[in-house]
Design an enzyme around this catalytic site. Structure first.
Site, mmCIF file in Angstrom:
data_model
loop_
_atom_site.group_PDB
_atom_site.id
_atom_site.type_symbol
_atom_site.label_atom_id
_atom_site.label_comp_id
_atom_site.label_asym_id
_atom_site.label_seq_id
_atom_site.Cartn_x
_atom_site.Cartn_y
_atom_site.Cartn_z
ATOM 1 N N ARG A 104 -7.648 -56.840 12.263
ATOM 2 C CA ARG A 104 -6.385 -56.586 11.562
ATOM 3 C C ARG A 104 -6.432 -55.177 10.940
ATOM 4 N NH1 ARG A 104 -1.152 -58.217 11.279
ATOM 5 N NH2 ARG A 104 -0.448 -58.831 9.216
ATOM 6 N N THR A 379 4.918 -59.121 18.424
ATOM 7 C CA THR A 379 3.482 -59.289 18.512
ATOM 8 C C THR A 379 3.257 -59.741 19.937
ATOM 9 O OG1 THR A 379 3.424 -59.763 16.175
ATOM 10 C CG2 THR A 379 1.659 -60.758 17.462
ATOM 11 N N ASP A 421 3.885 -56.298 6.312
ATOM 12 C CA ASP A 421 3.357 -57.664 6.183
ATOM 13 C C ASP A 421 2.745 -57.914 4.799
ATOM 14 O OD1 ASP A 421 4.098 -59.047 8.416
ATOM 15 O OD2 ASP A 421 2.288 -58.618 9.568
ATOM 16 N N SER A 450 -1.271 -62.139 7.658
ATOM 17 C CA SER A 450 -0.659 -62.302 8.977
ATOM 18 C C SER A 450 -0.263 -63.761 9.200
ATOM 19 C CB SER A 450 -1.671 -61.879 10.042
ATOM 20 O OG SER A 450 -1.201 -62.191 11.327
HETATM 21 N N1 GLY Z 1 2.886 -58.793 12.137
HETATM 22 C C1 GLY Z 1 3.086 -60.169 12.231
HETATM 23 C C2 GLY Z 1 1.937 -60.962 11.711
HETATM 24 O O1 GLY Z 1 0.835 -60.465 11.701
HETATM 25 O O2 GLY Z 1 2.131 -62.060 11.289
#
Ligand code: GLY
Length: 567
Positions: A104, A379, A421, A450
């Site tokens: 991430r 995504t 986010d 996320s």
């Molecule tokens: N960017 C969407 C997620 O990570 O939930």
């Protein structure tokens, strides 16, 4: 007579045509049951799926194929495939060992809690989405490099090369991709007056060749230098120059200091199946296990797919779980997530105790649960299994479609807008309408929460399903419902993926349904009980694999260009 024969012929032809369309439709819903013994890749774009399967055919394992698919998606699916973003991998070896990799993005070291608020404390619209400040420090290249170091079999260069070839020689775009590129064209132009790598003087058409030479050069550096080809040298300099040209924050130190993290997989049980999923900083795994616990004692199988009882129960579980998500989920390196409580079956049962069949529970009456010490669309996912039975479930993202839509000049790739986010301000919704607070506030070097839910399921100790999806806030509910479609409603993988879905996320207090998800009578019954049902767009694009006695069966979501390739 001739006329009669003619009209009979026309009728027969019409009938045949009707049968053909009916069959084609049934095929899209139920899918073919082709099973493969030696390996399978299901991902968002046909050319990338082919790359993955070629790597498996060469003797690469599931992780080798995943690395190749990740880079191929950067080229062929710029909406979400990325080197400028991040993601999560859930891994299960053929022998049953599990692991997860958190690649991430992180907030840059210069980031601060109120960076998206004005002096009056209001969130500035768009600042966390379409600016250089919207980008977190990318994690994908480090993640792929680390995954390959630990589990890969083939040479790194061999895995990156197919993406270089696709970028340099070009590939023919699908109709859907042409539409996506045309929809983003104005923003691309506005945000990148001097470096619009996905621009074209006229409109994109299906079958046009997309060539990305600067991206090919960037991928060559990654091929030759590995991690250093991205986080150091020319590409790092280009990222920092791009940041400086637009008031962004990512520095050379941020890039040098970025490291993805191995985290112990989160596991739970549902009616004898073992569920292996992603721990925080994704909320997806915890939320999925909470949802499964919340519905486990009910006879969903008897009620059936999307019956009024099934929908009501699932909505009420989703409402409560998303309320918890808003308060208790964040980066575990910065915030103590009360994981044990959230995954305690008694806790989830107590959360469901306010549920009544008579009427909808208003979200206003649901708060996050009380836990001691805590008062106060685009995504992409791919699922891969190799011939030995090693399995990889990866969800990766730039956040919005094409991320921030800002390219790195010279390097030819798009940056993420993952900073959105984070919770820019307690209670203020992000682009998915999700709210959060302290647990997910912005802090230097912290990972934003996320919803990505890459998941693997075992049956009787053996690999059974690999599943995941894009879709922002709907990721968790799409994975949840796809799993129920197989485990409770006996749908095959393609059918389970294609089935229509619905979504509730506590706030706003609405049930978003895909067209055709509910029949009129079911909808009327639920509305009578006070459910606010609204027609939403497509929910997720699930790509999944089921292990059956015949072999691997894929489910490629017909909502996108998603493709399953096996051999
Ligand atoms: N960017 C969407 C997620 O990570 O939930």
């Amino acid at each position: 007579m001739a006329r009669l024969l003619q009209s009979k012929f026309v009728l027969c032809a019409l009938f045949a045509l009707l049968l053909f369309f009916n069959n084609a439709n049934a095929q899209a819903i139920n899918g073919s049951d082709t099973a493969y013994k030696h390996g399978m890749v299901v991902c968002a774009y046909p050319d990338a799926a082919k790359v993955g399967v070629e790597i498996l055919k060469k003797g690469g394992n599931a992780v080798d194929a995943a690395v190749a698919v990740q880079f191929a998606l950067e080229v062929t699916f710029p909406e979400a495939g990325n080197i400028g973003g991040g993601g999560f991998m859930v891994y299960r070896s053929a022998k049953g060992k599990t692991n997860t990799l958190d690649f991430r993005e992180k907030a840059p070291a210069a980031a601060f809690e109120k960076m998206f608020q004005d002096s009056a404390g209001n969130v500035i619209p768009g600042k966390s989405l379409s600016t250089h400040l919207a980008s977190g420090v990318p994690g994908s290249v480090d993640g792929m490099f680390k995954a390959h170091r630990k589990y890969g079999k083939l040479k790194w260069a061999e895995l990156v090369q197919p993406a270089i070839d696709l970028a340099r020689n070009g590939f023919k775009i699908t109709k859907r991709m042409a539409g996506d590129l045309n929809s983003a064209a104005n923003e691309f132009r506005k945000l990148n007056p001097d470096k619009n790598y996905l621009g074209k003087t006229d409109k994109w058409q299906e079958g046009d060749l997309l060539v990305q030479e600067d991206l090919a050069k960037t991928l060559e550096l990654i091929r030759d230098k590995g991690r250093a080809g991205f986080y150091d040298g020319k590409v790092a300099d280009e990222i920092v120059a791009e940041m400086q040209s637009g008031g962004g924050m990512i520095s050379k130190e941020d890039l040098a200091n970025y490291h993805s993290a191995w985290r112990k997989a989160l596991t739970g049980n549902y009616k004898g199946y073992k569920v292996i999923t992603m721990p925080p900083p994704s909320s997806g795994g915890i939320a999925l296990l909470q949802l499964l616990q919340s519905v486990e004692k009910y006879p969903l199988h008897r009620w059936g797919y999307n019956s009024d009882s099934t929908v009501q129960l699932v909505v009420e579980a989703e409402r409560r779980v998303y309320a918890d998500r808003s308060k208790y989920l964040g980066d575990p390196d910065f915030f103590k997530v009360p994981k044990d409580t959230l995954l305690n079956p008694q806790y989830n049962a107590s959360r469901m105790s306010s549920f009544t069949w008579a009427q909808a529970t208003p979200s206003a009456s649901i708060s996050p649960g009380k836990i001691a010490g805590y008062e106060s669309d685009q995504t992409t996912h791919y699922s891969i299994v190799d011939g030995d039975g090693n399995a990889v479930s990866i969800t990766t993202t730039l956040n919005g479609g094409f991320g921030s839509k800002i390219f790195v000049k010279g390097a030819g790739f798009l940056l993420n807008n993952e900073m959105d986010d984070f919770s820019s301000k307690p209670g203020s919704p992000n682009m998915f309408g999700l709210v959060g607070g302290k647990a997910n506030s912005i802090q230097p070097n912290k990972r934003m929460l996320s919803s990505m839910t890459p998941t693997i399921i075992e049956k009787n100790g053996k690999l059974y399903m690999v599943v995941g999806t894009p879709g922002g806030a709907t990721i968790i509910t799409s994975v949840f419902q796809t799993i129920l479609n197989v485990l409770e409603f006996d749908q095959n993988m393609q059918h389970a993926v294609a089935s229509k879905r619905f979504h509730h996320q506590w706030l706003p207090d609405k049930v978003f349904v895909e067209r055709g998800a509910l029949d009129d009578a079911t909808r009327a019954k639920l509305e009578q009980k006070g459910y606010k049902i609204v027609d939403g767009g497509p929910s997720g694009r699930v790509d999944a694999i089921l292990v059956t006695p015949a072999g691997y069966e894929g489910g490629a979501d017909p909502r996108g260009d998603d493709t399953k390739e096996g051999f």
